[in-house]
Every structure is written in C-alpha cells, then in structure tokens.
Write a protein that holds these residues in place. Structure first.
Motif, PDB file in Angstrom:
ATOM      1  N   VAL A   1       0.839  -1.194   0.000  1.00 14.08           N
ATOM      2  CA  VAL A   1       0.000   0.000   0.000  1.00 14.08           C
ATOM      3  C   VAL A   1       0.877   1.248   0.000  1.00 14.08           C
ATOM      4  O   VAL A   1       0.636   2.196  -0.753  1.00 14.08           O
ATOM      5  CB  VAL A   1      -0.933   0.012   1.225  1.00 14.08           C
ATOM      6  N   ILE A   2       1.907   1.242   0.832  1.00 14.03           N
ATOM      7  CA  ILE A   2       2.806   2.389   0.929  1.00 14.03           C
ATOM      8  C   ILE A   2       3.490   2.644  -0.414  1.00 14.03           C
ATOM      9  O   ILE A   2       3.515   3.771  -0.921  1.00 14.03           O
ATOM     10  CB  ILE A   2       3.854   2.151   2.029  1.00 14.03           C
ATOM     11  N   VAL A   3       4.026   1.577  -1.016  1.00 12.05           N
ATOM     12  CA  VAL A   3       4.715   1.701  -2.305  1.00 12.05           C
ATOM     13  C   VAL A   3       3.749   2.185  -3.381  1.00 12.05           C
ATOM     14  O   VAL A   3       4.080   3.062  -4.195  1.00 12.05           O
ATOM     15  CB  VAL A   3       5.348   0.348  -2.706  1.00 12.05           C
ATOM     16  N   ALA A   4       2.537   1.634  -3.399  1.00 14.45           N
ATOM     17  CA  ALA A   4       1.551   1.997  -4.420  1.00 14.45           C
ATOM     18  C   ALA A   4       1.171   3.471  -4.332  1.00 14.45           C
ATOM     19  O   ALA A   4       1.117   4.170  -5.351  1.00 14.45           O
ATOM     20  CB  ALA A   4       0.304   1.122  -4.277  1.00 14.45           C
ATOM     21  N   MET A   5       0.915   3.954  -3.126  1.00 10.96           N
ATOM     22  CA  MET A   5       0.505   5.349  -2.968  1.00 10.96           C
ATOM     23  C   MET A   5       1.598   6.300  -3.447  1.00 10.96           C
ATOM     24  O   MET A   5       1.322   7.300  -4.116  1.00 10.96           O
ATOM     25  CB  MET A   5       0.161   5.642  -1.505  1.00 10.96           C
ATOM     26  N   LYS A   6       2.844   5.976  -3.116  1.00  9.54           N
ATOM     27  CA  LYS A   6       3.952   6.842  -3.529  1.00  9.54           C
ATOM     28  C   LYS A   6       4.115   6.840  -5.047  1.00  9.54           C
ATOM     29  O   LYS A   6       4.361   7.886  -5.661  1.00  9.54           O
ATOM     30  CB  LYS A   6       5.254   6.403  -2.854  1.00  9.54           C
ATOM     31  N   LEU A   7       3.961   5.671  -5.674  1.00 12.23           N
ATOM     32  CA  LEU A   7       4.090   5.613  -7.132  1.00 12.23           C
ATOM     33  C   LEU A   7       2.969   6.403  -7.794  1.00 12.23           C
ATOM     34  O   LEU A   7       3.214   7.170  -8.738  1.00 12.23           O
ATOM     35  CB  LEU A   7       4.062   4.163  -7.613  1.00 12.23           C
ATOM     36  N   LEU A   8       1.746   6.244  -7.335  1.00 13.37           N
ATOM     37  CA  LEU A   8       0.621   6.970  -7.920  1.00 13.37           C
ATOM     38  C   LEU A   8       0.789   8.481  -7.744  1.00 13.37           C
ATOM     39  O   LEU A   8       0.417   9.258  -8.626  1.00 13.37           O
ATOM     40  CB  LEU A   8      -0.694   6.498  -7.300  1.00 13.37           C
ATOM     41  N   GLU A   9       1.367   8.871  -6.623  1.00 14.68           N
ATOM     42  CA  GLU A   9       1.668  10.291  -6.421  1.00 14.68           C
ATOM     43  C   GLU A   9       2.702  10.773  -7.437  1.00 14.68           C
ATOM     44  O   GLU A   9       2.546  11.820  -8.065  1.00 14.68           O
ATOM     45  CB  GLU A   9       2.207  10.519  -5.007  1.00 14.68           C
ATOM     46  N   ASN A  10       3.763   9.990  -7.593  1.00 11.68           N
ATOM     47  CA  ASN A  10       4.831  10.368  -8.515  1.00 11.68           C
ATOM     48  C   ASN A  10       4.330  10.448  -9.957  1.00 11.68           C
ATOM     49  O   ASN A  10       4.816  11.269 -10.749  1.00 11.68           O
ATOM     50  CB  ASN A  10       5.995   9.384  -8.418  1.00 11.68           C
ATOM     51  N   LEU A  11       3.379   9.588 -10.300  1.00 10.14           N
ATOM     52  CA  LEU A  11       2.810   9.596 -11.648  1.00 10.14           C
ATOM     53  C   LEU A  11       1.713  10.656 -11.804  1.00 10.14           C
ATOM     54  O   LEU A  11       1.098  10.755 -12.866  1.00 10.14           O
ATOM     55  CB  LEU A  11       2.244   8.206 -11.987  1.00 10.14           C
ATOM     56  N   GLU A  12       1.450  11.387 -10.717  1.00  6.73           N
ATOM     57  CA  GLU A  12       0.467  12.471 -10.713  1.00  6.73           C
ATOM     58  C   GLU A  12      -0.953  11.999 -11.037  1.00  6.73           C
ATOM     59  O   GLU A  12      -1.758  12.729 -11.614  1.00  6.73           O
ATOM     60  CB  GLU A  12       0.887  13.595 -11.679  1.00  6.73           C
ATOM     61  N   VAL A  13      -1.237  10.758 -10.642  1.00 10.20           N
ATOM     62  CA  VAL A  13      -2.579  10.205 -10.864  1.00 10.20           C
ATOM     63  C   VAL A  13      -3.612  10.958 -10.028  1.00 10.20           C
ATOM     64  O   VAL A  13      -4.715  11.252 -10.488  1.00 10.20           O
ATOM     65  CB  VAL A  13      -2.597   8.695 -10.533  1.00 10.20           C
ATOM     66  N   PHE A  14      -3.250  11.299  -8.797  1.00  8.26           N
ATOM     67  CA  PHE A  14      -4.198  11.979  -7.917  1.00  8.26           C
ATOM     68  C   PHE A  14      -4.455  13.425  -8.345  1.00  8.26           C
ATOM     69  O   PHE A  14      -5.510  13.982  -8.059  1.00  8.26           O
ATOM     70  CB  PHE A  14      -3.693  11.958  -6.470  1.00  8.26           C
ATOM     71  N   SER A  15      -3.477  14.011  -9.018  1.00 11.87           N
ATOM     72  CA  SER A  15      -3.617  15.423  -9.390  1.00 11.87           C
ATOM     73  C   SER A  15      -4.727  15.641 -10.409  1.00 11.87           C
ATOM     74  O   SER A  15      -5.223  16.748 -10.578  1.00 11.87           O
ATOM     75  CB  SER A  15      -2.296  15.957  -9.943  1.00 11.87           C
ATOM     76  N   ARG A  16      -5.150  14.554 -11.094  1.00  3.21           N
ATOM     77  CA  ARG A  16      -6.262  14.679 -12.041  1.00  3.21           C
ATOM     78  C   ARG A  16      -7.605  14.744 -11.349  1.00  3.21           C
ATOM     79  O   ARG A  16      -8.611  15.065 -11.968  1.00  3.21           O
ATOM     80  CB  ARG A  16      -6.238  13.504 -13.008  1.00  3.21           C
ATOM     81  N   ASP A  17      -7.603  14.390 -10.077  1.00  2.00           N
ATOM     82  CA  ASP A  17      -8.787  14.541  -9.231  1.00  2.00           C
ATOM     83  C   ASP A  17     -10.044  13.923  -9.836  1.00  2.00           C
ATOM     84  O   ASP A  17     -10.994  14.631 -10.199  1.00  2.00           O
ATOM     85  CB  ASP A  17      -9.028  16.020  -8.933  1.00  2.00           C
ATOM     86  N   PRO A  18     -10.095  12.587  -9.941  1.00  2.00           N
ATOM     87  CA  PRO A  18     -11.332  11.939 -10.391  1.00  2.00           C
ATOM     88  C   PRO A  18     -12.491  12.310  -9.476  1.00  2.00           C
ATOM     89  O   PRO A  18     -12.292  12.722  -8.330  1.00  2.00           O
ATOM     90  CB  PRO A  18     -11.010  10.441 -10.273  1.00  2.00           C
ATOM     91  N   ASP A  19     -13.708  12.173  -9.984  1.00  2.00           N
ATOM     92  CA  ASP A  19     -14.889  12.499  -9.171  1.00  2.00           C
ATOM     93  C   ASP A  19     -14.958  11.641  -7.909  1.00  2.00           C
ATOM     94  O   ASP A  19     -15.345  12.110  -6.840  1.00  2.00           O
ATOM     95  CB  ASP A  19     -16.169  12.285  -9.986  1.00  2.00           C
ATOM     96  N   VAL A  20     -14.610  10.361  -8.070  1.00  5.34           N
ATOM     97  CA  VAL A  20     -14.678   9.427  -6.943  1.00  5.34           C
ATOM     98  C   VAL A  20     -13.423   8.556  -6.937  1.00  5.34           C
ATOM     99  O   VAL A  20     -13.064   7.965  -7.959  1.00  5.34           O
ATOM    100  CB  VAL A  20     -15.924   8.511  -7.028  1.00  5.34           C
ATOM    101  N   ILE A  21     -12.757   8.483  -5.785  1.00  2.00           N
ATOM    102  CA  ILE A  21     -11.677   7.524  -5.562  1.00  2.00           C
ATOM    103  C   ILE A  21     -12.119   6.606  -4.435  1.00  2.00           C
ATOM    104  O   ILE A  21     -12.531   7.080  -3.369  1.00  2.00           O
ATOM    105  CB  ILE A  21     -10.353   8.209  -5.188  1.00  2.00           C
ATOM    106  N   ILE A  22     -12.047   5.304  -4.666  1.00  2.00           N
ATOM    107  CA  ILE A  22     -12.438   4.332  -3.636  1.00  2.00           C
ATOM    108  C   ILE A  22     -11.246   3.438  -3.320  1.00  2.00           C
ATOM    109  O   ILE A  22     -10.654   2.826  -4.219  1.00  2.00           O
ATOM    110  CB  ILE A  22     -13.625   3.460  -4.079  1.00  2.00           C
ATOM    111  N   TYR A  23     -10.904   3.362  -2.048  1.00  2.00           N
ATOM    112  CA  TYR A  23      -9.841   2.479  -1.564  1.00  2.00           C
ATOM    113  C   TYR A  23     -10.480   1.260  -0.905  1.00  2.00           C
ATOM    114  O   TYR A  23     -11.329   1.402  -0.026  1.00  2.00           O
ATOM    115  CB  TYR A  23      -8.973   3.195  -0.525  1.00  2.00           C
ATOM    116  N   ASP A  24     -10.051   0.076  -1.315  1.00  2.00           N
ATOM    117  CA  ASP A  24     -10.501  -1.170  -0.688  1.00  2.00           C
ATOM    118  C   ASP A  24      -9.374  -1.623   0.233  1.00  2.00           C
ATOM    119  O   ASP A  24      -8.308  -2.014  -0.238  1.00  2.00           O
ATOM    120  CB  ASP A  24     -10.785  -2.217  -1.762  1.00  2.00           C
TER     121      ASP A  24
END
Length: 265
Positions: free
Chosen positions: A99-122
């Motif tokens: 989880v830690i590695v995944a969150m950091k990679l997604l941050e680095n790829l700027e996936v969160f910066s696109r701000d989807p309407d809904v993000i769901i974490y399982d």
C-alpha cells in the motif's frame, strides 16, 4: 458534485469489501470519473471490474523500476480506472508495504492530481499494520465506511477498525451491513453502529446473484443490471455520495463489546 469523494472501505477479510467496492464503482461510473485502488494483498478488488486479475504495482516494480501510468492503471467496466497495490507471498514480508509503495508511485505519476470524481480504496481491516492505515494517515481518503455482517468476528473487527479511525481522527461515514442471513442481523448491526456513535448507511441483502456475477468476473451491475440486488448497490452508492454526516467513532472496549453482543443471545 462540488468536490471529489475520496472514500476508504474497511472491513474484516472475507466480509465483502471488494464486492461492495466494485459494485459502488460500477454504479458511479454511469456519470462520473472513478478510480479504484485495491489495497488488499489478495489483489482481487478489481477483477470484476476489469474482467480478469490485473498485475499489481509490486509485481510491476519487480520487473521495471520506471513504471509508467499505462503499466499500473487498467480500464474497467464503465471506464473505471483500476489499480492493485499487491503484496508479498503469504507468510513472507509485510503485507501493508504494498500500500505504501503503491501510494507513492501513484503520487509520482500524478494520478491523484487529475482529481477523479470518486476515488475508492478497498482496505484490509488489519489497522494495526501501518501500511493499511496509509489511506487515512496520509489523508488520501476523506471518509471511511466499514463493511460488516451481524456475525461476532465481523463486528469485533469493525470495532477494532473504529479504534484505528478514532486514533487517526478520521471521518466515519457509517456502517454497511453486508447480510449473511443470521437471526436479528440488521438489529444487531444497527445497535453496534449506535454504540460507536455512527449509523447504518446501507444494507446489502445476501444474494446468489453476487456469486453468479463473480464466477463470470463481473459486477452485479454489469451482469444483472435490472436485478433488485443491483438496485441495492445503486441505493448504497447514492447514500454514500450524498452523505455529509461524519463522526469520530467511540469504539467499545473488549468487555463492553462482549456485553453488547451477549444482549442478542
């Protein structure tokens, strides 16, 4: 929708978190951009959205250190974008590390910066592990929902998860009752929610349609869109989307919890 919803779904292993998450995502996909992030080392959250198991971030990073967005993000039903963090082989290493590695990679790829309407974490319900607390501790998720049945161990896990939510001062939006068909189940779950200062935000009945859909690697909304079960998921998705009633839970201690549960014997 005025702002995006960043939702974390927690619960005991095997309680139906992944089924709930995938069907919520399928419901939202009708008119929203949705991102689903599977934070369970079993990496099975997105199978019914994509129609197959997708490579996990940990697996991809073993092969290539410079993983790009197209390596880790996979489109699923209704255009839902899907990611699986992954984890080590059972009995080897820290499951929460993925989880830690995944969150950091997604941050680095700027996936969160696109701000989807809904993000769901399982997220697996083992909140004693720092990795599984990441969606809350690092402020990735704004609101939390706990999936439980009326069974003792499911509620025991839900109570423990509430302790983690309280410690991290996160927002609990409610309890999702994923029914197993036990005696007085909804009454038990409603009283549990009351005891910790929350509410039941949705009730999903037990249904053979869930298993039939998952055999074909589909959500209920895709496989049986006109069914009553699909409508229950739509009702839940609407309740979560419109919810603005959040609390910091007040979990029971061990003795209080046992006394609460004995009241239904």
């Amino acid at each position: 929708m005025s702002k995006s919803k960043h939702i974390a779904i927690y619960g005991k292993g095997g309680i139906g978190k992944s089924t709930t998450v995938s069907n919520l995502a399928a419901s939202y996909s009708a008119d929203k951009d949705v991102l689903v992030i599977g934070c369970d080392p079993k990496a099975d959250t997105t199978r019914t959205l994509v129609g197959r198991r997708i490579p996990t971030i940990l697996d991809i990073l073993k092969e290539k250190r410079d993983a790009q967005e197209e390596d880790v993000l996979f489109p699923g039903y209704g255009g839902v974008m899907c990611v699986e963090s992954g984890g080590p082989e059972p009995g080897v290493g820290c499951a929460g590390r993925g989880v830690i590695v995944a969150m950091k990679l997604l941050e680095n790829l700027e996936v969160f910066s696109r701000d989807p309407d809904v993000i769901i974490y399982d997220v697996l319900g083992d909140v004693v592990c720092g990795g599984f607390a990441v969606p809350l501790r690092e402020d990735y998720a704004d609101e939390v929902y706990i999936v439980t049945s009326g069974e003792y161990m499911a509620l025991y896990a839900a109570n423990n998860i509430s302790k983690g939510i309280k410690k991290l001062k996160s927002n609990l939006g409610g309890i999702i009752c994923n029914c197993r068909g036990i005696h007085r189940e909804l009454e038990i779950v409603e009283e549990f929610a009351h005891q910790i200062g929350s509410k039941v935000i949705g009730v999903i009945p037990r249904s053979e349609l869930v298993q039939q859909s998952e055999i074909h690697a589909k959500t209920v909304l895709e496989k049986f869109p006109e069914s009553e079960q699909a409508q229950k998921y739509r009702e839940l998705s609407k309740a979560v989307l419109e919810n603005d009633d959040f609390v910091i839970p007040q979990p029971m201690d061990a003795d209080e919890f046992d006394e609460f549960f004995r009241g239904f014997q």
